[in-house]
Design an enzyme around this catalytic site. Structure first.
Site: not given
Ligand code: NAD
Length: 361
Positions: A160, A164
């Site tokens: 993953y 990124k």
């Molecule tokens: P999440 O899974 O809650 O939300 C991700 C959203 O992306 C979901 O609603 C999903 O339906 C949508 N999605 C996935 N594939 C898709 C596609 N092919 N087309 C359209 N939509 C699609 O994740 P989150 O925790 O809200 O994370 C949001 C962002 O933050 C991500 O990019 C993640 O890598 C980054 N991030 C998260 C964390 C954490 O601790 N949660 C830390 C660092 C970075």
């Protein structure tokens, strides 16, 4: 759009004009707007007077002020309508990090992000703000107050994170002030808050299954946990400061709570706040690491006859037992970032919101 995504979407796509008289500079699309971070982004953007489109494979909530576009970000045909007439795109979509599907990570995070860039350019979008991750520079060894100048991890902690890195590089190198297409990447770490579907529920599940008894190492390793509203604030500030010749263009920014906390103290405070016991037995870091390594070797040896997926891996041990916290000085200087919510308040609000998971005696 493929069948799997189509099934997740249903066939309902709302097409109501909710933008009214909002100037183009305040029209935006949140890709991944149905997710944990995405929904907070949408709520805050609306509160700050933006007109908001959401693009996602699913409709995660209902709000008459939001125009939803359902589709797969890998498809230009799906994505184009959601970007028409907007100046700013926030891209915070990703498959969940704990998925096992390498092909999906590569397709959505890398190929899909390249499609986002191309579709933004074709639609005349001026600003693209990517949600990256501070883990792009973490290799499983201590990082203390790490700055954005540290190189990308050559051995990232998982696949993953590998995607990124590819994604962030693609977005930052697409920055092109001459054609008025400006990009920036926000690198949060350990996002948490009410409605988080992962961190707290997974922690409580582990505690209920008796798996939260051990502290790996001496329990003093500092880590960043970042309240979701602070992450949102960092994204919106980045969008508002992104301008031709601005220092932000084509750069990455750590966004944290700026209050690193021992990893095990954070977990223990959530656990005890919900009436579970905090882990109390210590296991030396290197003992845990080599045990996990041995287990991984066994799993690899047995893989022709048995498909196992252990959660006790060397990288998980590293995540729980090393220092990894990041400086957000660059964001403070370039965009005036300061966390809006302190760690104490954030933890209190989070624990309160998960009261339904409390252990009943
Ligand atoms: P999440 O899974 O809650 O939300 C991700 C959203 O992306 C979901 O609603 C999903 O339906 C949508 N999605 C996935 N594939 C898709 C596609 N092919 N087309 C359209 N939509 C699609 O994740 P989150 O925790 O809200 O994370 C949001 C962002 O933050 C991500 O990019 C993640 O890598 C980054 N991030 C998260 C964390 C954490 O601790 N949660 C830390 C660092 C970075």
């Amino acid at each position: 759009m493929d069948q799997e995504v189509g099934e997740q979407m249903g066939d309902q796509v709302k097409q109501i004009d909710v933008a009214g008289d909002v100037p183009k500079a305040k029209k935006c699309t949140v890709i991944g707007g149905s997710g944990f971070l995405g929904q907070y982004m949408v709520e805050e953007l609306l509160a700050r007077g933006y007109a908001v489109n959401v693009f996602d494979i699913r409709q995660g909530f209902d709000n008459p002020q939001v125009q939803f576009f359902l589709g797969d970000l890998c498809s230009q045909q799906d994505l184009s309508p959601a970007l028409k007439g907007v100046s700013t795109v926030f891209h915070c979509a990703s498959p969940p990090p704990f998925s096992d599907n390498k092909e999906l990570f590569y397709r959505v995070n890398y190929i899909g992000t390249k499609n986002v860039i191309e579709t933004c350019k074709e639609a005349g979008v001026q600003k693209l703000i990517l949600t990256s991750s501070a883990s792009v520079i973490f290799e499983g060894v201590d990082i203390r107050n790490g700055t954005e100048d540290l190189p990308y991890a050559t051995t990232p902690i998982d696949y993953y994170t590998e995607t990124k890195i590819l994604q962030e590089k693609a977005v930052l190198s697409a920055n092109d002030p001459e054609s008025n297409f400006l990009t920036v990447a926000i690198r949060p770490h350990g996002i948490f808050g009410p409605r988080d579907p992962q961190l707290v529920p997974i922690l409580i599940e582990a505690a209920r299954n008796g798996k939260m008894k051990f502290v790996i190492g001496n329990g003093e390793n500092l880590v960043d946990f970042t309240f979701v509203e602070n992450v949102v604030h960092g994204h919106i500030l980045a969008a508002e400061h992104l301008a031709q010749d601005a220092a932000l263009c084509g750069k990455a920014f750590h966004i944290t709570n700026d209050e690193p906390i021992p990893f095990w103290t954070f977990l223990s405070r959530i656990l005890t706040g919900l009436n579970y016991e905090a882990p109390k037995y210590h296991i030396p870091y290197w003992v845990a690491y080599y045990l996990a390594l041995l287990l991984s070797l066994l799993v690899t040896l047995l893989s022709p006859i048995l498909q196992l997926r252990p959660t006790f891996t060397p990288m998980r041990v590293a995540l729980a037992g090393t220092f990894h916290y990041y400086s957000c000085e660059r964001a403070k200087k370039a965009m005036g970032y300061q966390p809006l919510v302190t760690l104490d308040e954030a933890m209190e609000r989070t624990v309160q919101s998960f009261r339904h998971l409390c252990r009943v005696e």
